[in-house]
Design a protein around this motif. Sequence first.
Motif, mmCIF file in Angstrom:
data_model
loop_
_atom_site.group_PDB
_atom_site.id
_atom_site.type_symbol
_atom_site.label_atom_id
_atom_site.label_comp_id
_atom_site.label_asym_id
_atom_site.label_seq_id
_atom_site.Cartn_x
_atom_site.Cartn_y
_atom_site.Cartn_z
ATOM 1 N N THR A 395 0.829 -1.205 0.000
ATOM 2 C CA THR A 395 0.000 0.000 0.000
ATOM 3 C C THR A 395 0.864 1.255 0.000
ATOM 4 O OG1 THR A 395 -1.693 -1.206 1.232
ATOM 5 C CG2 THR A 395 -1.891 1.191 1.163
ATOM 6 N N ALA A 396 1.890 1.266 0.833
ATOM 7 C CA ALA A 396 2.767 2.435 0.910
ATOM 8 C C ALA A 396 3.464 2.698 -0.419
ATOM 9 C CB ALA A 396 3.804 2.248 2.020
ATOM 10 N N GLN A 397 3.889 1.638 -1.087
ATOM 11 C CA GLN A 397 4.567 1.807 -2.371
ATOM 12 C C GLN A 397 3.614 2.296 -3.459
ATOM 13 O OE1 GLN A 397 7.828 1.622 -3.113
ATOM 14 N NE2 GLN A 397 8.299 1.227 -0.967
ATOM 15 N N VAL A 398 2.387 1.802 -3.453
ATOM 16 C CA VAL A 398 1.404 2.265 -4.435
ATOM 17 C C VAL A 398 1.091 3.739 -4.213
ATOM 18 C CG1 VAL A 398 -1.001 2.051 -5.195
ATOM 19 C CG2 VAL A 398 0.381 0.004 -4.872
ATOM 20 N N ILE A 399 0.946 4.148 -2.958
ATOM 21 C CA ILE A 399 0.694 5.556 -2.653
ATOM 22 C C ILE A 399 1.876 6.414 -3.106
ATOM 23 C CG2 ILE A 399 0.358 7.235 -0.793
ATOM 24 C CD1 ILE A 399 -1.112 5.018 0.756
ATOM 25 N N ALA A 400 3.087 5.962 -2.799
ATOM 26 C CA ALA A 400 4.272 6.713 -3.200
ATOM 27 C C ALA A 400 4.363 6.827 -4.716
ATOM 28 C CB ALA A 400 5.529 6.050 -2.641
ATOM 29 N N LEU A 401 4.010 5.757 -5.401
ATOM 30 C CA LEU A 401 4.120 5.710 -6.858
ATOM 31 C C LEU A 401 3.091 6.609 -7.525
ATOM 32 C CD1 LEU A 401 4.657 2.432 -8.867
ATOM 33 C CD2 LEU A 401 3.013 4.127 -9.654
ATOM 34 N N ARG A 402 1.820 6.478 -7.149
ATOM 35 C CA ARG A 402 0.756 7.173 -7.870
ATOM 36 C C ARG A 402 0.369 8.515 -7.251
ATOM 37 N NH1 ARG A 402 -4.383 4.564 -9.678
ATOM 38 N NH2 ARG A 402 -4.255 6.523 -10.846
ATOM 39 N N ALA A 403 0.425 8.634 -5.928
ATOM 40 C CA ALA A 403 0.000 9.877 -5.277
ATOM 41 C C ALA A 403 1.150 10.857 -5.077
ATOM 42 C CB ALA A 403 -0.648 9.573 -3.929
ATOM 43 N N LEU A 404 2.338 10.347 -4.798
ATOM 44 C CA LEU A 404 3.474 11.213 -4.463
ATOM 45 C C LEU A 404 4.446 11.396 -5.614
ATOM 46 C CD1 LEU A 404 4.220 9.885 -0.860
ATOM 47 C CD2 LEU A 404 2.641 11.689 -1.573
ATOM 48 N N GLY A 405 4.266 10.631 -6.690
ATOM 49 C CA GLY A 405 5.135 10.792 -7.848
ATOM 50 C C GLY A 405 6.564 10.361 -7.625
ATOM 51 N N GLU A 406 6.772 9.366 -6.759
ATOM 52 C CA GLU A 406 8.124 8.882 -6.509
ATOM 53 C C GLU A 406 8.555 7.976 -7.665
ATOM 54 O OE1 GLU A 406 10.324 9.526 -4.199
ATOM 55 O OE2 GLU A 406 9.021 10.951 -3.160
ATOM 56 N N PRO A 407 9.542 8.366 -8.460
ATOM 57 C CA PRO A 407 9.899 7.597 -9.660
ATOM 58 C C PRO A 407 10.506 6.232 -9.376
ATOM 59 C CG PRO A 407 11.476 9.363 -9.298
ATOM 60 C CD PRO A 407 10.357 9.589 -8.322
#
Length: 449
Positions: A395-407
């Motif tokens: 969940t944390a990685q999906v949030i970082a990927l799609r919501a926070l724009g972490e490449p």
Amino acid sequence: MDAEACYRAVEGRDGRFTGRFYLAVRTTRIYCRPGCPARLPKRENTMFFPSAAAAEAAGFRACMRCRPDASAGSFAQAGTAATLSRALRLMEESGEASGLAGKLGVSDRHLRRLFAQHLGVPPAAVLRTRRLHLARQLLESSQLPMIDVAQAAGFASLRRFNEAVRGGFGRTPTQLRRQVHVREGQTAILLRLPFHPPLDFEALLAFFAPRALPGIEEVSGGVWRRTVREGVLEVRRGGEAHLEVSLPAALAPKALRIATGVQRVFDLRADPEAIAAHLGREKILRPFLRAGLRVPGAWDPFEMAVRAILGQQISVSRARVLAEQLTEKYGERVAQGWLFPTPERLATADLRGMPGVRARAIPALARAVVEGEVRLDAAADPAALRTIPGVGEWTAQVIALRALGEPDAFPAADLGLCRALGLAPRELAARSESWRPWRAYAAAAVWLA
């Protein structure tokens, strides 16, 4: 790249270097992007700058032919400095240059040094350039009164607005408006958002469509629509190197944030060629890589975080149904549709009837956001998400990927990724180490295939 290499790129009119440096001509006091169709200046008359803001701070005006101020990436030349990159994103999201250091946990002196090293100008100059070129778009695409354009672009007074436009473009606001034709009776504002081509816009729309919440988001006829309090935004492909955003005139004061939001949704800051070249070295990724790859982002980071929790171990369609139910009970009905529930509304929500882990995790996330324990902007710390009960690594990685724009975010335990690539989660995590710093694009390549 040194100055000689930059000049060779200019000689070859190689547009692929757009956004990496800017060419300024001493004799004309004009700066351009690589690939400009204007006559090639002599080497001894040229200078090179890392950003549009740096060129303008040195007294050069933007070329009216190649429009380097609109070059994709001009605000993201952060090199490897993650702090600077986040500072740039924070400025775009908030429209403010003050208070950046505190939000990022660094000193003002350190942040100013990073800006000087990588961009050649202080934070305020970068934001001023951003505001100035937003003002030009509003002048060229709307019939808004001058005072409204000035205020929408963030200028404190009409006098400062007029001075900035004359200094930046060598023309008055009225002269800039006379150069373009605005359709009679046009009420919507049109913004052009540039990107590094290519962009697989259609693949992003296909990804968003089955996840769109009725009344909040819609995809149809090659257009992405989003409901906001003041009306409905529309985004469509405008050309080979830009998207066109249509927004109600009432949203003019929020134009800067809207542009940033659309850039986040469609990942317009990415350089697809560099990413594809890197990921293309991996044999198991090659069947999934397509020209113009982008990471599908999100308009509302909090909404995306909630939906990531809702999507734990269930299908896309089932997760959407849960999000619809949540919106109908805790969201806000507006004339054009719905607004997703706010953190304040969900912080005290009783979600009995929803699966237990989700019912506890969503209010806990909302309270953490309201109380400032978790940020969902450019200053976010993805590790803080995992402190919330019910928010695990996936969940944390999906949030970082799609919501926070972490490449480099990567949900190695994602069932779809594991099946498509034929690897167990631990094997996938180990294999993905060589895909850094763009592992998010590896995930997106599989999801969008």
